[in-house]
Scaffold this motif. Structure first.
Motif, PDB file in Angstrom:
ATOM      1  N   UNK A   1       0.831  -1.205   0.000  1.00 33.20           N
ATOM      2  CA  UNK A   1       0.000   0.000   0.000  1.00 33.20           C
ATOM      3  C   UNK A   1       0.863   1.251   0.000  1.00 33.20           C
ATOM      4  N   UNK A   2       2.045   1.190   0.610  1.00 36.74           N
ATOM      5  CA  UNK A   2       2.948   2.348   0.619  1.00 36.74           C
ATOM      6  C   UNK A   2       3.365   2.712  -0.797  1.00 36.74           C
ATOM      7  N   UNK A   3       3.564   1.735  -1.650  1.00 38.86           N
ATOM      8  CA  UNK A   3       3.910   2.035  -3.044  1.00 38.86           C
ATOM      9  C   UNK A   3       2.863   2.948  -3.667  1.00 38.86           C
ATOM     10  N   UNK A   4       1.614   2.636  -3.444  1.00 42.41           N
ATOM     11  CA  UNK A   4       0.532   3.431  -4.036  1.00 42.41           C
ATOM     12  C   UNK A   4       0.378   4.767  -3.323  1.00 42.41           C
ATOM     13  N   UNK A   5       0.393   4.778  -1.997  1.00 46.19           N
ATOM     14  CA  UNK A   5       0.177   6.036  -1.276  1.00 46.19           C
ATOM     15  C   UNK A   5       1.342   7.002  -1.453  1.00 46.19           C
ATOM     16  N   UNK A   6       2.527   6.471  -1.790  1.00 47.02           N
ATOM     17  CA  UNK A   6       3.688   7.337  -2.039  1.00 47.02           C
ATOM     18  C   UNK A   6       3.775   7.774  -3.500  1.00 47.02           C
ATOM     19  N   UNK A   7       2.754   7.397  -4.292  1.00 47.60           N
ATOM     20  CA  UNK A   7       2.686   7.913  -5.645  1.00 47.60           C
ATOM     21  C   UNK A   7       3.081   6.968  -6.762  1.00 47.60           C
ATOM     22  N   UNK A   8       3.494   5.754  -6.450  1.00 48.40           N
ATOM     23  CA  UNK A   8       3.838   4.820  -7.524  1.00 48.40           C
ATOM     24  C   UNK A   8       2.557   4.426  -8.244  1.00 48.40           C
ATOM     25  N   UNK A   9       2.498   4.695  -9.545  1.00 48.76           N
ATOM     26  CA  UNK A   9       1.286   4.360 -10.283  1.00 48.76           C
ATOM     27  C   UNK A   9       1.565   3.387 -11.427  1.00 48.76           C
ATOM     28  N   UNK A  10       2.735   2.772 -11.396  1.00 47.68           N
ATOM     29  CA  UNK A  10       3.096   1.796 -12.425  1.00 47.68           C
ATOM     30  C   UNK A  10       2.472   0.438 -12.177  1.00 47.68           C
ATOM     31  N   UNK A  11       2.836  -0.490 -13.021  1.00 50.11           N
ATOM     32  CA  UNK A  11       2.322  -1.859 -12.926  1.00 50.11           C
ATOM     33  C   UNK A  11       2.840  -2.503 -11.645  1.00 50.11           C
ATOM     34  N   UNK A  12       1.955  -3.146 -10.894  1.00 50.48           N
ATOM     35  CA  UNK A  12       2.289  -3.855  -9.668  1.00 50.48           C
ATOM     36  C   UNK A  12       1.780  -5.282  -9.820  1.00 50.48           C
ATOM     37  N   UNK A  13       2.697  -6.244  -9.804  1.00 50.50           N
ATOM     38  CA  UNK A  13       2.335  -7.651  -9.975  1.00 50.50           C
ATOM     39  C   UNK A  13       2.706  -8.389  -8.697  1.00 50.50           C
ATOM     40  N   UNK A  14       1.736  -9.116  -8.131  1.00 53.91           N
ATOM     41  CA  UNK A  14       1.959  -9.902  -6.919  1.00 53.91           C
ATOM     42  C   UNK A  14       1.921 -11.373  -7.300  1.00 53.91           C
ATOM     43  N   UNK A  15       3.046 -12.057  -7.119  1.00 50.36           N
ATOM     44  CA  UNK A  15       3.177 -13.467  -7.465  1.00 50.36           C
ATOM     45  C   UNK A  15       3.148 -14.270  -6.181  1.00 50.36           C
ATOM     46  N   UNK A  16       2.338 -15.317  -6.144  1.00 51.10           N
ATOM     47  CA  UNK A  16       2.266 -16.156  -4.960  1.00 51.10           C
ATOM     48  C   UNK A  16       2.002 -17.602  -5.312  1.00 51.10           C
ATOM     49  N   UNK A  17       2.732 -18.506  -4.692  1.00 51.75           N
ATOM     50  CA  UNK A  17       2.587 -19.933  -4.982  1.00 51.75           C
ATOM     51  C   UNK A  17       1.218 -20.470  -4.568  1.00 51.75           C
ATOM     52  N   UNK A  18       0.660 -19.940  -3.487  1.00 50.42           N
ATOM     53  CA  UNK A  18      -0.665 -20.390  -3.052  1.00 50.42           C
ATOM     54  C   UNK A  18      -1.746 -19.758  -3.911  1.00 50.42           C
ATOM     55  N   UNK A  19      -2.813 -20.510  -4.140  1.00 51.88           N
ATOM     56  CA  UNK A  19      -3.917 -20.008  -4.951  1.00 51.88           C
ATOM     57  C   UNK A  19      -4.813 -19.050  -4.167  1.00 51.88           C
ATOM     58  N   UNK A  20      -4.762 -19.109  -2.852  1.00 51.45           N
ATOM     59  CA  UNK A  20      -5.621 -18.272  -2.009  1.00 51.45           C
ATOM     60  C   UNK A  20      -5.093 -16.850  -1.919  1.00 51.45           C
ATOM     61  N   UNK A  21      -6.033 -15.892  -1.769  1.00 46.57           N
ATOM     62  CA  UNK A  21      -5.636 -14.516  -1.457  1.00 46.57           C
ATOM     63  C   UNK A  21      -4.886 -14.547  -0.127  1.00 46.57           C
TER      64      UNK A  21
ATOM     65  N   UNK B   1      -8.645  -2.741  -4.473  1.00 41.12           N
ATOM     66  CA  UNK B   1      -8.871  -1.590  -5.362  1.00 41.12           C
ATOM     67  C   UNK B   1      -7.752  -0.559  -5.200  1.00 41.12           C
ATOM     68  N   UNK B   2      -7.318  -0.307  -3.955  1.00 35.98           N
ATOM     69  CA  UNK B   2      -6.222   0.633  -3.701  1.00 35.98           C
ATOM     70  C   UNK B   2      -4.933   0.131  -4.343  1.00 35.98           C
ATOM     71  N   UNK B   3      -4.676  -1.174  -4.210  1.00 33.94           N
ATOM     72  CA  UNK B   3      -3.440  -1.741  -4.765  1.00 33.94           C
ATOM     73  C   UNK B   3      -3.432  -1.712  -6.286  1.00 33.94           C
ATOM     74  N   UNK B   4      -4.593  -1.886  -6.904  1.00 34.75           N
ATOM     75  CA  UNK B   4      -4.685  -1.937  -8.358  1.00 34.75           C
ATOM     76  C   UNK B   4      -3.559  -2.803  -8.922  1.00 34.75           C
ATOM     77  N   UNK B   5      -3.486  -4.024  -8.395  1.00 34.10           N
ATOM     78  CA  UNK B   5      -2.391  -4.939  -8.750  1.00 34.10           C
ATOM     79  C   UNK B   5      -2.889  -6.077  -9.622  1.00 34.10           C
TER      80      UNK B   5
END
Length: 171
Positions: free
Chosen positions: A12-32, A62-66
């Motif tokens: 969330x700090x990435x977004x609140x500090x102004x980063x508006x680029x692509x953010x991809x979250x990779x995770x081995x588990x299928x669950x959020x 929605x805030x993360x827009x990832x």
């Protein structure tokens, strides 16, 4: 969301500090992402489900827009080129990477995967263990972590005999 800032603060700090680029979250588990401590307590007892221990909700997503690549394991990183290789063969090209690997449950050395033998690290692990604990039988808990005894309080005491070994085998 009890531990949201601790677990999700950098995202969330990435977004609140102004980063508006692509953010991809990779995770081995299928669950959020979810809070792990309840796995050995409330989830095994059937007192809560995945939505009760979730660390994200619609507002935070929605805030993360990832872009979420769940159920996808990262297998290699080339820091020079910024290429992140995924287990399915895809490659992501990045400007920066945060590696948050977590941990894996230890297993007994040389032990094949056996029916009825469980580790408890993920939501799916807790669900499989809860299913097995619903049947009568003997339960042995091996491990020395501070919360290792929690699964031993979960089986229906009238149907399961539980013993606990606080000293895991030397590795």
């Amino acid at each position: 969301m009890r531990r949201c800032w601790f677990e999700w603060g950098w995202k969330t700090a990435l977004r609140t500090e102004g980063y508006d680029g692509r953010l991809v979250l990779v995770g081995e588990e299928a669950a959020q992402p979810y809070d792990r401590p309840p796995l050995s307590k409330q989830v095994l007892l059937g007192k809560c489900e995945s939505q009760d221990i979730a660390l994200t909700d619609e507002d935070l997503r929605a805030v993360l827009d990832a872009e979420w690549l769940l159920g996808t394991r990262a297998t290699a990183l080339d820091p020079a080129s910024g290429a992140l290789t995924l287990a399915d063969g895809r490659s992501l090209h990045t400007d920066g990477v945060v590696i948050a690997t977590g941990a894996r449950a230890r297993t007994l050395p040389g032990m094949p995967r056996l029916r009825g033998v469980h580790t408890l690290r993920t939501l799916d692990d807790a669900r499989r263990l809860r299913e097995d604990l619903s049947r009568p039988g003997r339960v042995v808990v091996v491990g020395g972590a501070s919360d290792t005894r929690c699964p031993s309080s979960s089986p229906n005491r009238s149907r399961c005999y539980v013993s606990w070994d606080p000293k895991p085998p030397a590795s």
